[in-house]
Design a protein around this motif. Structure first.
Motif, PDB file in Angstrom:
ATOM      1  N   PRO A 130      -0.099  -0.390   7.036  1.00  0.00           N
ATOM      2  CA  PRO A 130       0.846   1.477   7.240  1.00  0.00           C
ATOM      3  C   PRO A 130      -0.316   2.372   7.563  1.00  0.00           C
ATOM      4  O   PRO A 130      -0.996   2.947   6.192  1.00  0.00           O
ATOM      5  CB  PRO A 130       1.439   1.122   6.174  1.00  0.00           C
ATOM      6  CG  PRO A 130       1.286  -0.239   5.451  1.00  0.00           C
ATOM      7  CD  PRO A 130       0.333  -1.077   5.662  1.00  0.00           C
ATOM      8  N   ASP A 178       5.978   3.650   8.701  1.00  0.00           N
ATOM      9  CA  ASP A 178       5.164   2.718   8.173  1.00  0.00           C
ATOM     10  C   ASP A 178       5.323   1.809   7.341  1.00  0.00           C
ATOM     11  O   ASP A 178       5.543   0.507   6.818  1.00  0.00           O
ATOM     12  CB  ASP A 178       4.095   2.790   8.806  1.00  0.00           C
ATOM     13  CG  ASP A 178       4.002   2.910   9.840  1.00  0.00           C
ATOM     14  OD1 ASP A 178       4.626   3.281  10.923  1.00  0.00           O
ATOM     15  OD2 ASP A 178       2.602   3.552  10.640  1.00  0.00           O
ATOM     16  N   TRP A 179       5.503   2.445   6.417  1.00  0.00           N
ATOM     17  CA  TRP A 179       4.596   1.746   4.723  1.00  0.00           C
ATOM     18  C   TRP A 179       6.311   1.521   4.060  1.00  0.00           C
ATOM     19  O   TRP A 179       6.782   0.158   3.392  1.00  0.00           O
ATOM     20  CB  TRP A 179       4.353   2.375   3.631  1.00  0.00           C
ATOM     21  CG  TRP A 179       4.402   2.061   2.054  1.00  0.00           C
ATOM     22  CD1 TRP A 179       5.481   3.199   1.432  1.00  0.00           C
ATOM     23  CD2 TRP A 179       3.992   0.602   2.353  1.00  0.00           C
ATOM     24  NE1 TRP A 179       4.946   2.578   0.016  1.00  0.00           N
ATOM     25  CE2 TRP A 179       4.620   0.626   0.217  1.00  0.00           C
ATOM     26  CE3 TRP A 179       3.083  -0.232   2.328  1.00  0.00           C
ATOM     27  CZ2 TRP A 179       3.620  -0.233  -0.727  1.00  0.00           C
ATOM     28  CZ3 TRP A 179       2.715  -1.773   1.628  1.00  0.00           C
ATOM     29  CH2 TRP A 179       2.894  -1.087   0.028  1.00  0.00           C
ATOM     30  N   TYR A 226       7.947  -1.818   6.010  1.00  0.00           N
ATOM     31  CA  TYR A 226       7.344  -2.711   5.610  1.00  0.00           C
ATOM     32  C   TYR A 226       7.657  -3.501   3.943  1.00  0.00           C
ATOM     33  O   TYR A 226       8.152  -4.504   3.567  1.00  0.00           O
ATOM     34  CB  TYR A 226       5.730  -3.002   5.222  1.00  0.00           C
ATOM     35  CG  TYR A 226       4.857  -3.919   4.731  1.00  0.00           C
ATOM     36  CD1 TYR A 226       4.884  -5.163   5.352  1.00  0.00           C
ATOM     37  CD2 TYR A 226       4.261  -3.277   3.190  1.00  0.00           C
ATOM     38  CE1 TYR A 226       3.954  -5.743   4.929  1.00  0.00           C
ATOM     39  CE2 TYR A 226       3.591  -4.724   3.215  1.00  0.00           C
ATOM     40  CZ  TYR A 226       3.563  -6.174   3.734  1.00  0.00           C
ATOM     41  OH  TYR A 226       2.988  -6.339   2.750  1.00  0.00           O
ATOM     42  N   TRP A 227       7.486  -2.021   3.385  1.00  0.00           N
ATOM     43  CA  TRP A 227       7.727  -2.380   1.949  1.00  0.00           C
ATOM     44  C   TRP A 227       9.656  -2.866   1.942  1.00  0.00           C
ATOM     45  O   TRP A 227      10.331  -3.677   0.869  1.00  0.00           O
ATOM     46  CB  TRP A 227       7.966  -0.422   1.239  1.00  0.00           C
ATOM     47  CG  TRP A 227       8.627  -0.832  -0.487  1.00  0.00           C
ATOM     48  CD1 TRP A 227       7.769  -1.977  -1.353  1.00  0.00           C
ATOM     49  CD2 TRP A 227       9.419  -0.194  -1.012  1.00  0.00           C
ATOM     50  NE1 TRP A 227       8.654  -1.342  -2.536  1.00  0.00           N
ATOM     51  CE2 TRP A 227      10.153  -0.203  -1.955  1.00  0.00           C
ATOM     52  CE3 TRP A 227      10.345   0.175   0.009  1.00  0.00           C
ATOM     53  CZ2 TRP A 227      11.212   0.456  -3.139  1.00  0.00           C
ATOM     54  CZ3 TRP A 227      11.554   0.875  -0.331  1.00  0.00           C
ATOM     55  CH2 TRP A 227      11.769   0.685  -2.128  1.00  0.00           C
ATOM     56  N   LEU A 268       0.506   8.604   5.122  1.00  0.00           N
ATOM     57  CA  LEU A 268       0.119   8.277   3.690  1.00  0.00           C
ATOM     58  C   LEU A 268      -0.765   9.077   2.665  1.00  0.00           C
ATOM     59  O   LEU A 268      -0.334   9.785   1.459  1.00  0.00           O
ATOM     60  CB  LEU A 268       0.232   6.912   3.418  1.00  0.00           C
ATOM     61  CG  LEU A 268       1.166   6.022   3.760  1.00  0.00           C
ATOM     62  CD1 LEU A 268       0.543   4.785   3.283  1.00  0.00           C
ATOM     63  CD2 LEU A 268       2.696   6.120   2.723  1.00  0.00           C
ATOM     64  N   ALA A 297       2.039   1.180  -2.819  1.00  0.00           N
ATOM     65  CA  ALA A 297       1.417   1.725  -2.212  1.00  0.00           C
ATOM     66  C   ALA A 297      -0.023   2.396  -2.608  1.00  0.00           C
ATOM     67  O   ALA A 297      -0.693   2.206  -1.850  1.00  0.00           O
ATOM     68  CB  ALA A 297       2.165   3.074  -1.288  1.00  0.00           C
ATOM     69  N   GLU A 322      -1.852  -0.379  -3.866  1.00  0.00           N
ATOM     70  CA  GLU A 322      -2.395  -1.457  -2.486  1.00  0.00           C
ATOM     71  C   GLU A 322      -3.235  -0.860  -2.126  1.00  0.00           C
ATOM     72  O   GLU A 322      -3.476  -0.962  -0.917  1.00  0.00           O
ATOM     73  CB  GLU A 322      -1.368  -2.088  -1.914  1.00  0.00           C
ATOM     74  CG  GLU A 322      -0.357  -2.800  -2.099  1.00  0.00           C
ATOM     75  CD  GLU A 322       0.463  -3.537  -1.051  1.00  0.00           C
ATOM     76  OE1 GLU A 322       0.378  -3.850  -0.292  1.00  0.00           O
ATOM     77  OE2 GLU A 322       1.580  -4.278  -1.468  1.00  0.00           O
ATOM     78  N   LEU A 331      -3.295   2.356  -0.443  1.00  0.00           N
ATOM     79  CA  LEU A 331      -2.848   2.986   0.379  1.00  0.00           C
ATOM     80  C   LEU A 331      -3.223   4.632   0.132  1.00  0.00           C
ATOM     81  O   LEU A 331      -3.076   4.859   1.807  1.00  0.00           O
ATOM     82  CB  LEU A 331      -1.872   2.626   0.975  1.00  0.00           C
ATOM     83  CG  LEU A 331      -1.874   1.131   1.409  1.00  0.00           C
ATOM     84  CD1 LEU A 331      -0.230   0.395   1.680  1.00  0.00           C
ATOM     85  CD2 LEU A 331      -2.529   0.357   2.791  1.00  0.00           C
TER      86      LEU A 331
END
Length: 333
Positions: free
Chosen positions: A11, A16-17, A20-21, A55, A101, A104, A106
């Motif tokens: 993402p 996007d994140w 997905y989350w 992000l 995030a 991970e 990101l």
């Protein structure tokens, strides 16, 4: 046979994140109502405003401007201020999502802890006046049908709307007058429904908190109301109600939709030219009348499911005598 290969596209934007989350982390472990809460915050507030931001470009300054704007104009219904509680919920959602995030890798760090929530003046708690309550009670007694009985049950027990609609006969012990509050029901969005199917669904779940799971002693007049409900069911459906049948039921004998009951309550208020209050106001009204009649605040909190209570039976007996006198008169006619 070759091994399965999964392609994961990283993402890039906040939108996007978050999507997905929600799908990968929130939905599999949350109650439907909890997932809807997270999703509404993301889809209705966060994504439309700042979802397109990368992000890596999310800074405390960007988020602070977002929170300030939401505090000023974030109410989707009125276009006015969003409540402090809603702002805190939104901030908590972002904090959990961006913390993951960051883990991970990101984004370099989670900017949420460096932001602050502006306090917004709380709305006045809605409580029915004594005069309005008497007008409403008179109407409910004179038009004593399915929904009227349900509204009286809310007014004289202080239970939440979803708790009342989820009550089954297995939750009530007629021999002792004890009512167990264990479940709730609410209508939520069904995001997995097909285009031709209903966009919402009724979902049952456990009550709001551990302290919300409680046993209440029903005063004699409310026990009489419950007796009438059981008799009404037998008369309308030519059979005795079983443990799994609902105490509060619709014309088909199934669960009463909380939204339908809430809308009906609003229509009654308009018809009677009473000030509009939400169905939840009856819970506040119950608490207010209880305190006015000498019940201490800690015990009232227990009756409402806010905290432990030591004397629910005595308290509900007192309230039964003082608050339900009109019901007693009506049921004895």
């Amino acid at each position: 046979m070759g091994a399965l290969c999964y392609i994961f596209i990283l993402p890039k934007t906040l939108e996007d994140w978050l999507l997905y989350w929600l799908d990968a982390y929130v939905k599999p472990v949350s109650k439907p109502s909890g997932y809807e809460h997270y999703r509404d915050n993301c889809v209705k507030h966060i994504i439309p405003a700042i979802g397109e931001i990368q992000l890596g470009n999310l800074t405390p300054r960007v988020l602070q401007r977002f929170f300030n704007e939401q505090a000023r104009t974030g109410n989707l219904r009125t276009g006015g201020p969003l409540s402090t509680k809603s702002l805190r919920n939104m901030r908590a959602v972002l904090d959990v999502a961006l913390k993951l995030a960051t883990a991970e890798e990101l984004m370099p760090s989670n900017p949420v802890p460096l932001t602050a929530i502006k306090s917004v003046k709380s709305r006045r708690v809605q409580i029915m006046t004594n005069d309005s309550q008497r007008v409403l009670e008179t109407y409910l007694f004179e038009h004593f049908g399915h929904k009227e009985a349900d509204i009286l049950l809310a007014l004289y027990t202080g239970m939440r709307l979803g708790e009342i609609c989820a009550l089954r006969w297995k939750n009530y012990q007629e021999s002792t007058g004890m009512l167990s509050v264990e479940s709730t029901v609410r209508r939520i969005s069904d995001i997995d429904s097909s285009p031709m199917a209903s966009k919402t669904q009724l979902v049952f779940g456990s009550v709001k908190t551990t302290s919300s799971e409680r046993e209440l002693y029903m005063p004699d007049v409310v026990q009489q109301l419950l007796k009438l409900q059981r008799e009404r069911f037998a008369k309308e459906f030519s059979r005795e109600a079983c443990d799994e049948d609902f105490i509060v039921f619709n014309r088909c004998g199934r669960v009463m939709d909380p939204d339908n009951l809430s809308h009906y309550f609003s229509r009654i208020l308009r018809q009677l030219h009473l000030e509009h209050v939400k169905f939840h106001a009856m819970r506040h009204t119950f608490a207010t009348r209880a305190i006015e009649n000498g019940i201490d605040v800690a015990t009232v909190s227990g009756l409402l499911g806010h905290a432990d209570v030591t004397t629910p039976r005595i308290s509900m007996c007192i309230l039964g005598m003082k608050l339900c006198e009109p019901l007693c008169v009506a049921l004895c006619r």
